[in-house]
Write a protein that holds these residues in place. Structure first.
Motif, PDB file in Angstrom:
ATOM      1  N   MET A 162      -7.971  -1.069  -3.027  1.00 44.88           N
ATOM      2  CA  MET A 162      -7.502  -1.483  -1.700  1.00 44.88           C
ATOM      3  C   MET A 162      -7.511  -3.008  -1.582  1.00 44.88           C
ATOM      4  O   MET A 162      -6.622  -3.601  -0.970  1.00 44.88           O
ATOM      5  CB  MET A 162      -8.372  -0.868  -0.616  1.00 44.88           C
TER       6      MET A 162
ATOM      7  N   ALA B 189      -7.500  -1.075   5.181  1.00 44.23           N
ATOM      8  CA  ALA B 189      -6.299  -0.370   4.737  1.00 44.23           C
ATOM      9  C   ALA B 189      -5.938   0.785   5.651  1.00 44.23           C
ATOM     10  O   ALA B 189      -4.806   1.271   5.635  1.00 44.23           O
ATOM     11  CB  ALA B 189      -6.501   0.147   3.310  1.00 44.23           C
TER      12      ALA B 189
ATOM     13  N   LEU C 167      -4.117   7.583   1.924  1.00 41.48           N
ATOM     14  CA  LEU C 167      -4.175   6.548   0.896  1.00 41.48           C
ATOM     15  C   LEU C 167      -3.932   7.246  -0.434  1.00 41.48           C
ATOM     16  O   LEU C 167      -4.775   8.019  -0.896  1.00 41.48           O
ATOM     17  CB  LEU C 167      -5.540   5.852   0.895  1.00 41.48           C
TER      18      LEU C 167
ATOM     19  N   MET D 253       0.846  -1.197   0.000  1.00 38.97           N
ATOM     20  CA  MET D 253       0.000   0.000   0.000  1.00 38.97           C
ATOM     21  C   MET D 253       0.876   1.239   0.000  1.00 38.97           C
ATOM     22  O   MET D 253       1.897   1.310   0.669  1.00 38.97           O
ATOM     23  CB  MET D 253      -0.872   0.001   1.245  1.00 38.97           C
TER      24      MET D 253
ATOM     25  N   THR E 135     -11.198  -1.074   2.277  1.00 34.09           N
ATOM     26  CA  THR E 135     -10.703   0.283   2.516  1.00 34.09           C
ATOM     27  C   THR E 135     -10.571   0.557   4.010  1.00 34.09           C
ATOM     28  O   THR E 135      -9.605   1.183   4.455  1.00 34.09           O
ATOM     29  CB  THR E 135     -11.642   1.316   1.867  1.00 34.09           C
TER      30      THR E 135
ATOM     31  N   GLN F  92      -4.003  -5.256  -0.979  1.00 34.09           N
ATOM     32  CA  GLN F  92      -3.842  -6.125   0.180  1.00 34.09           C
ATOM     33  C   GLN F  92      -3.659  -7.574  -0.224  1.00 34.09           C
ATOM     34  O   GLN F  92      -2.919  -8.317   0.430  1.00 34.09           O
ATOM     35  CB  GLN F  92      -5.036  -5.960   1.120  1.00 34.09           C
TER      36      GLN F  92
END
Length: 264
Positions: free
Chosen positions: A257, A183, A192, A1, A180, A261
């Motif tokens: 997202m 995240a 982000l 990320m 999300t 991941q």
């Protein structure tokens, strides 16, 4: 990320509710700059009106009353019927895209013809199955009825802030998009960065009191480029001038997202 876990050489910081130092967001000034006033400096009467609404919504105590309901006018009854069709379409879409589950989520929009009126879904509404009675109308900047959703004050401030530059055109969708939200769980991440998919940089706001979140929402709106704000470990607030584009952006964000991941 993509994140900003390493602060710049001379970061601007300010303490958070956890007594942590929040790094400057890549020079954006968010959370590191002096507090941005939500009041627009122009003398336009309409801008001044919405600035006052921001102040009212920000300072309202979390006491719920029923005095602000305005659904008794013939115009708003007709308007609610039109909003029902739109809200139902958007609610079904974000449900199918797995941004919400069952009775989660909130849809809200300013009335484009009646200044200062917000239409939003009631607390606990199943958005993909809502009826006209599931939509309430309230004066922006005033306490809503006991049927208003839990985070309606955040939405009021968000809509009022957007209206400073887009009078009468502001909408918001609250979702609990699982990827999300996940995240945002790293406490050292405050942004982000999804510029590569056209969504800019999205601020992550720490869990805390509603008052502190309201202050940081106004900063995020004015200083960040993304079409959404993440309340850490809680929910996402997508915003813009129309619900269709907001729903699309939230879906794109959630998909990205999830991809990141799974790759990690």
């Amino acid at each position: 990320m993509d994140d900003e876990t390493q602060p710049p050489t001379s970061p601007q910081t300010r303490p958070t509710s956890r007594n942590r130092a929040r790094p400057s967001m890549g020079g954006s000034g968010l959370f590191g700059a002096p507090k941005t006033s939500p009041v627009n400096n122009t003398t336009n009467p309409e801008n001044s009106e919405f600035s006052d609404m921001i102040q009212q919504a920000s300072s309202q105590p979390p006491i719920i009353t029923e005095q602000s309901l305005v659904q008794d006018s013939d115009f708003l009854v007709e308007s609610d019927l039109n909003f029902h069709s739109l809200f139902n379409k958007i609610g079904t879409r974000i449900h199918l895209d797995s941004l919400i589950r069952s009775n989660g989520g909130i849809i809200a929009q300013l009335d484009p013809t009646v200044a200062g009126i917000v239409h939003m879904t009631k607390n606990g509404t199943i958005l993909s199955e809502l009826s006209p009675s599931d939509i309430i109308s309230s004066n922006l900047g005033m306490s809503a009825s006991k049927e208003a959703p839990e985070h309606h004050r955040l939405i009021f401030v968000l809509l009022a802030q957007l209206s400073l530059n887009n009078p009468g055109k502001a909408a918001a969708i609250l979702t609990h998009s699982p990827w999300t939200v996940a995240a945002s769980s790293n406490e050292d991440i405050f942004v982000l960065d999804v510029s590569h998919i056209g969504l800019g940089r999205i601020a992550i706001i720490d869990e805390g009191s509603e008052e502190s979140q309201i202050g940081e929402i106004t900063e995020a709106i004015t200083q960040m480029t993304g079409p959404a704000i993440v309340i850490r470990n809680q929910f996402i607030l997508g915003f813009g001038t129309d619900l269709a584009s907001i729903a699309l952006n939230l879906t794109k964000l959630e998909q990205e997202m999830q991809r990141k991941q799974l790759v990690n």
